[in-house]
Design a protein around this motif. Structure first.
Motif, short mmCIF file in Angstrom:
data_model
loop_
_atom_site.label_atom_id
_atom_site.label_comp_id
_atom_site.label_asym_id
_atom_site.label_seq_id
_atom_site.Cartn_x
_atom_site.Cartn_y
_atom_site.Cartn_z
N TRP A 45 0.81 -1.22 0.00
CA TRP A 45 0.00 0.00 0.00
C TRP A 45 0.84 1.26 0.00
O TRP A 45 0.30 2.37 -0.09
CB TRP A 45 -0.95 -0.02 1.21
CG TRP A 45 -1.93 -1.13 1.16
CD1 TRP A 45 -1.85 -2.34 1.79
CD2 TRP A 45 -3.16 -1.16 0.43
NE1 TRP A 45 -2.94 -3.12 1.50
CE2 TRP A 45 -3.77 -2.42 0.67
CE3 TRP A 45 -3.81 -0.25 -0.40
CZ2 TRP A 45 -4.98 -2.78 0.10
CZ3 TRP A 45 -5.03 -0.60 -0.96
CH2 TRP A 45 -5.60 -1.85 -0.71
N TYR A 46 2.16 1.12 0.13
CA TYR A 46 3.04 2.28 0.04
C TYR A 46 2.81 3.03 -1.28
O TYR A 46 2.95 4.25 -1.35
CB TYR A 46 4.50 1.86 0.10
CG TYR A 46 5.02 1.51 1.47
CD1 TYR A 46 4.35 1.88 2.63
CD2 TYR A 46 6.22 0.81 1.60
CE1 TYR A 46 4.85 1.55 3.88
CE2 TYR A 46 6.74 0.49 2.85
CZ TYR A 46 6.05 0.87 3.98
OH TYR A 46 6.56 0.54 5.21
N ILE A 47 2.50 2.27 -2.32
CA ILE A 47 2.31 2.86 -3.65
C ILE A 47 1.24 3.97 -3.59
O ILE A 47 1.37 5.00 -4.25
CB ILE A 47 1.88 1.78 -4.66
CG1 ILE A 47 2.85 0.59 -4.62
CG2 ILE A 47 1.80 2.37 -6.05
CD1 ILE A 47 4.28 0.93 -4.92
N VAL A 48 0.21 3.73 -2.80
CA VAL A 48 -0.89 4.69 -2.72
C VAL A 48 -0.42 6.03 -2.14
O VAL A 48 -0.85 7.10 -2.58
CB VAL A 48 -2.04 4.12 -1.86
CG1 VAL A 48 -3.15 5.15 -1.66
CG2 VAL A 48 -2.60 2.86 -2.51
N TYR A 49 0.49 5.96 -1.17
CA TYR A 49 0.91 7.18 -0.49
C TYR A 49 1.69 8.12 -1.41
O TYR A 49 1.80 9.32 -1.13
CB TYR A 49 1.75 6.86 0.74
CG TYR A 49 1.79 8.02 1.72
CD1 TYR A 49 0.82 8.14 2.70
CD2 TYR A 49 2.77 9.00 1.64
CE1 TYR A 49 0.82 9.20 3.58
CE2 TYR A 49 2.79 10.06 2.51
CZ TYR A 49 1.81 10.17 3.48
OH TYR A 49 1.81 11.24 4.34
N VAL A 50 2.21 7.59 -2.49
CA VAL A 50 2.94 8.43 -3.46
C VAL A 50 2.07 9.60 -3.92
O VAL A 50 2.55 10.73 -4.05
CB VAL A 50 3.39 7.58 -4.67
CG1 VAL A 50 3.93 8.47 -5.78
CG2 VAL A 50 4.45 6.57 -4.23
N PHE A 51 0.80 9.34 -4.16
CA PHE A 51 -0.10 10.40 -4.64
C PHE A 51 -0.28 11.48 -3.58
O PHE A 51 -0.36 12.67 -3.89
CB PHE A 51 -1.45 9.80 -5.03
CG PHE A 51 -1.38 8.90 -6.22
CD1 PHE A 51 -1.51 9.41 -7.50
CD2 PHE A 51 -1.16 7.53 -6.06
CE1 PHE A 51 -1.44 8.58 -8.61
CE2 PHE A 51 -1.08 6.69 -7.17
CZ PHE A 51 -1.21 7.22 -8.44
N ILE A 52 -0.34 11.09 -2.32
CA ILE A 52 -0.48 12.06 -1.24
C ILE A 52 0.75 12.94 -1.16
O ILE A 52 0.65 14.18 -1.07
CB ILE A 52 -0.71 11.33 0.10
CG1 ILE A 52 -1.98 10.48 0.04
CG2 ILE A 52 -0.77 12.32 1.25
CD1 ILE A 52 -2.19 9.60 1.27
N GLU A 53 1.91 12.33 -1.21
CA GLU A 53 3.17 13.07 -1.05
C GLU A 53 3.44 14.01 -2.21
O GLU A 53 3.75 15.19 -2.02
CB GLU A 53 4.33 12.08 -0.90
CG GLU A 53 5.64 12.73 -0.55
CD GLU A 53 5.67 13.25 0.88
OE1 GLU A 53 6.07 14.41 1.07
OE2 GLU A 53 5.28 12.50 1.80
N ILE A 54 3.31 13.52 -3.42
CA ILE A 54 3.68 14.32 -4.59
C ILE A 54 2.64 15.38 -4.90
O ILE A 54 2.98 16.55 -5.12
CB ILE A 54 3.90 13.42 -5.83
CG1 ILE A 54 4.99 12.39 -5.55
CG2 ILE A 54 4.26 14.28 -7.04
CD1 ILE A 54 6.31 13.00 -5.09
#
Length: 214
Positions: free
Chosen positions: A132-141
């Motif tokens: 699920w780390y992949i999902v957090y990419v959208f939050i960060e960027i």
């Protein structure tokens, strides 16, 4: 004034960090109720987890800085292009990190403990959370890109509600319904997905309102 601008940008972000710490304490307290092996496994996982967050922070700072410079210069084409390029780069790196962590999970946990039970519990946690780390990419960027444009308040509100507040609500409810370790740590993917969708929706809405010329 410059001081007023700095306070406007810095205080919300600082407040966000404080609430993140509070929610992590709540998670830790809940996990500690499952015994010393689970607590030890979570502690070891936290050290491996830190690798991902260091990379995430680096990408987040980079996109905020780059967007801020180009937004200030009125180069909106570079703002948009850099956001999507950084998003793609972060996704690729995240996939690699997830693959490495999952593939080497047993070896990595044995760097911290020789207890087979702790290694097994920690490996199970890692398998459950890291994809699920992949999902957090959208939050960060996307959050970093918005902050680079001076839009700080809304990203902070989205993060606080979607991650911090919702996670506390999840913990309060799930411990009554299903008091299991998986139910507790499932608060991470649930809140990440909801927050990421909110960021995507808000970012696209802002893009439609933004002039297309650079």
């Amino acid at each position: 004034s410059l001081l007023k601008l700095q306070l406007k940008l810095g205080i919300p972000t600082g407040f966000e960090s404080v609430l993140f710490a509070i929610t992590n304490i709540a998670i830790q307290a809940s996990i500690n109720t499952f015994g010393t092996d689970t607590a030890a496994a979570w502690s070891a996982f936290g050290k491996l987890d830190a690798i991902f967050w260091m990379v995430r922070t680096a990408f987040g700072i980079s996109i905020t800085t780059f967007v801020g410079q180009n937004y200030g210069a009125g180069k909106m084409d570079r703002v948009r292009r850099s956001t999507w390029v950084c998003l793609c780069m972060d996704l690729v790196v995240s996939f690699i990190l997830v693959a490495v962590l999952i593939g080497a999970r047993g070896l990595l946990f044995r760097l911290f403990t020789a207890d087979a039970s702790v290694v097994q519990i920690g490996s199970d946690m890692l398998l459950f959370i890291t994809p699920w780390y992949i999902v957090y990419v959208f939050i960060e960027i996307l959050g970093g890109s918005l902050r680079g444009r001076g839009n700080v308040i809304v990203p902070v509100v989205i993060t606080l509600l979607g991650v911090c507040v919702l996670r506390i609500i999840w913990l309060a409810g799930v411990l009554r319904i299903s008091p299991t370790i998986h139910a507790i740590i499932f608060s991470y993917p649930v809140t990440w997905v909801i927050t990421a969708l909110a960021f995507i929706g808000y970012y696209l809405w802002k893009e439609r309102r933004q002039p297309k010329v650079s």
